[in-house]
Motif scaffolding. Structure first.
Motif, PDB file in Angstrom:
ATOM      1  N   LEU A  44       1.397  -0.907  -0.164  1.00 18.57           N
ATOM      2  CA  LEU A  44      -0.012  -0.332  -0.069  1.00 18.57           C
ATOM      3  C   LEU A  44       0.904   1.146  -0.768  1.00 18.57           C
ATOM      4  O   LEU A  44       0.773   2.188  -0.886  1.00 18.57           O
ATOM      5  N   LEU A  45       2.420   1.255   0.725  1.00 20.29           N
ATOM      6  CA  LEU A  45       2.652   2.933   0.914  1.00 20.29           C
ATOM      7  C   LEU A  45       3.918   2.566  -0.709  1.00 20.29           C
ATOM      8  O   LEU A  45       3.348   3.839  -1.419  1.00 20.29           O
ATOM      9  N   LYS A  46       3.830   1.629  -1.442  1.00 16.05           N
ATOM     10  CA  LYS A  46       4.226   2.046  -2.600  1.00 16.05           C
ATOM     11  C   LYS A  46       3.359   2.515  -3.213  1.00 16.05           C
ATOM     12  O   LYS A  46       3.826   3.271  -4.540  1.00 16.05           O
ATOM     13  N   HIS A  68       0.862   4.314  -2.711  1.00 18.18           N
ATOM     14  CA  HIS A  68       0.739   5.761  -2.505  1.00 18.18           C
ATOM     15  C   HIS A  68       2.144   6.459  -2.817  1.00 18.18           C
ATOM     16  O   HIS A  68       1.459   7.679  -3.451  1.00 18.18           O
ATOM     17  N   ASN A  69       2.814   6.023  -3.436  1.00 21.16           N
ATOM     18  CA  ASN A  69       4.376   6.768  -3.859  1.00 21.16           C
ATOM     19  C   ASN A  69       4.056   6.678  -4.762  1.00 21.16           C
ATOM     20  O   ASN A  69       4.681   6.558  -5.814  1.00 21.16           O
ATOM     21  N   GLU A  70       3.530   5.832  -5.806  1.00 19.48           N
ATOM     22  CA  GLU A  70       3.447   5.821  -7.042  1.00 19.48           C
ATOM     23  C   GLU A  70       2.295   6.066  -8.016  1.00 19.48           C
ATOM     24  O   GLU A  70       2.735   6.744  -8.472  1.00 19.48           O
ATOM     25  N   LEU A 127       0.766  10.125  -3.506  1.00 22.73           N
ATOM     26  CA  LEU A 127       0.796  10.400  -1.951  1.00 22.73           C
ATOM     27  C   LEU A 127       1.559  10.465  -1.453  1.00 22.73           C
ATOM     28  O   LEU A 127       1.415  11.608   0.014  1.00 22.73           O
ATOM     29  N   LYS A 186       4.559  10.129   1.900  1.00 26.53           N
ATOM     30  CA  LYS A 186       3.746   9.958   3.607  1.00 26.53           C
ATOM     31  C   LYS A 186       3.116  11.560   3.649  1.00 26.53           C
ATOM     32  O   LYS A 186       3.791  12.110   4.010  1.00 26.53           O
ATOM     33  N   GLY A 201      -2.257  10.375   3.234  1.00 28.22           N
ATOM     34  CA  GLY A 201      -2.434   8.944   2.643  1.00 28.22           C
ATOM     35  C   GLY A 201      -2.375   8.368   4.202  1.00 28.22           C
ATOM     36  O   GLY A 201      -3.035   6.498   4.244  1.00 28.22           O
ATOM     37  N   LEU A 239      -6.668   6.814   4.150  1.00 25.59           N
ATOM     38  CA  LEU A 239      -7.000   6.895   3.622  1.00 25.59           C
ATOM     39  C   LEU A 239      -6.293   5.284   3.819  1.00 25.59           C
ATOM     40  O   LEU A 239      -7.199   3.800   3.951  1.00 25.59           O
ATOM     41  N   ALA A 240      -5.472   4.773   4.492  1.00 22.65           N
ATOM     42  CA  ALA A 240      -4.777   3.429   4.738  1.00 22.65           C
ATOM     43  C   ALA A 240      -5.489   3.149   6.251  1.00 22.65           C
ATOM     44  O   ALA A 240      -6.219   1.943   6.545  1.00 22.65           O
ATOM     45  N   PHE A 258       2.957   5.602   7.035  1.00 20.31           N
ATOM     46  CA  PHE A 258       2.805   6.071   6.577  1.00 20.31           C
ATOM     47  C   PHE A 258       2.735   7.957   6.754  1.00 20.31           C
ATOM     48  O   PHE A 258       2.086   8.670   6.282  1.00 20.31           O
TER      49      PHE A 258
END
Length: 377
Positions: free
Chosen positions: A224-226, A228-230, A233, A235, A239, A242-243, A315
């Motif tokens: 999920l962090l990857k 967000h980065n793509e 979003l 950190k 983010g 949404l998490a 996040f």
């Protein structure tokens, strides 16, 4: 009939006893943690919280003065000092670890090379020698001390005065409030649709929600962090909102859907006959009747997000201006977490707001239950 009644009475007593046992199971450790939060490190290390109101006994050693502290008195060289700190009283003392309580206060121990050591009841010691001392470390004096019960607020002062705690408090509010409101709003609409609206694939969606309940959130953190980065979003607050929404939605939808399914069908069918739209039914009938379930999930979600550390670390980040309260308290405890007195005080400071929210929502929860149980004439 009497036998059946007697059996029911015994079952009621069993239920009451079980409930009492569960209450004690949670209350006693919590009370112990509260007591420990007002004790200092030495008291916590030497005795349990249940002995907080009694004098505590501890064994330790102190080092006597070195050769630099000696003074000549006639034919003797003397090193003097005190082995006690404020509030302590001496029970026994010794000169080696094998027998740390060999002597009583006021006794004199004969040492090698004509040296002698005496420790008075007030803790003052006198080490004498016919020749000049050369020891640069100081001999160890083992003491058994008794300290009266002592309570302090220094633990709370240390936690409240920790650097960055105020900013972390605001950060925690900034994370928790939207992360509680957003999943409730989405879950309420989804639960109504799954409970009262007919459409293809509804059963599959319900099964999917149930399946998501058993997926550990740790498995989704890095993917999920990857993601967000793509999508840009990164950190930040959006983010983490949404998490938390994604992690909280399965349970929210499951609880609210099960509650809404149990609402009287006649009320909803009557509203549809009167020409009410689905949104009007949801807003004017379902939401008021579902307030107890909404309040219950709000309490659980608020407590979870407020006490969260893992999701916030992944996040939101670890910079000082980004830390939530749990992050600051973790930094305060250090890498080994051995400051038990700070840990106890931190626990009660961190639960202050959740307790307020719980009791406030409990009032509205009871009001919602009463409102939903009264039928109009």
């Amino acid at each position: 009939m009497s036998a059946i009644a007697g059996t029911r009475a015994r079952l009621v007593w069993a239920v009451n006893l079980a409930a009492l046992a569960l209450v004690l199971l949670w209350t006693i450790p919590t009370f112990g943690l509260l007591v420990s939060s007002f004790r200092d490190r030495d008291q916590i290390a030497n005795s349990g919280w249940w002995r907080a109101g009694m004098s505590s006994e501890a064994s330790n050693f102190v080092r006597a003065g070195t050769a630099a502290d000696q003074a000549q008195e006639g034919d003797l060289w003397v090193i003097a000092g005190n082995v006690l700190t404020e509030g302590q009283s001496l029970s026994a003392w010794g000169t080696n670890s094998r027998d740390p309580a060999a002597y009583a206060p006021g006794d004199t121990a004969e040492l090698k090379d004509g040296q002698a050591l005496s420790v008075a009841e007030d803790g003052s010691y006198r080490l004498t020698s016919p020749t000049e001392f050369t020891d640069q470390r100081g001999m160890r004096i083992f003491v058994t001390t008794t300290a009266p019960p002592k309570f302090t607020t220094e633990n709370y002062a240390r936690v409240i005065g920790a650097e960055g705690l105020g900013q972390a408090f605001l950060n925690t509010f900034t994370v928790t409030i939207p992360a509680t409101i957003i999943p409730i709003l989405i879950a309420a609409f989804a639960a109504y649709a799954l409970a009262w609206m007919e459409f293809p694939g509804r059963a599959l969606l319900i099964a999917g929600v149930v399946g998501l309940l058993v997926v550990p959130l740790q498995l989704a953190l890095i993917p999920l962090l990857k993601f967000h980065n793509e999508i840009g979003l990164g950190k930040g607050y959006m983010g983490i909102w949404l998490a938390h929404t994604g992690f909280g939605l399965p349970l929210a939808i499951y609880l609210l859907r099960n509650y809404m399914v149990g609402l009287p069908r006649e009320i909803i069918e009557s509203a549809r006959v009167d020409g009410a739209t689905e949104f009007q039914i949801f807003r004017r009938i379902i939401l008021p009747l579902s307030f107890p379930a909404l309040a219950s999930f709000a309490i659980f979600q608020f407590l979870w997000v407020w006490n969260d550390l893992l999701v916030a670390t992944v996040f939101l980040g670890n910079r000082k201006e980004q830390l939530v309260m749990t992050g600051v308290l973790r930094e305060l405890l250090g890498s080994r977490g051995g400051d038990w007195e700070i840990l106890a005080a931190s626990a009660f400071i961190s639960i202050a707001v959740p307790l307020i929210v719980f009791f406030a929502m409990q009032k509205y929860l009871v009001r919602g239950l009463l409102a939903g149980s009264v039928k109009g004439g």
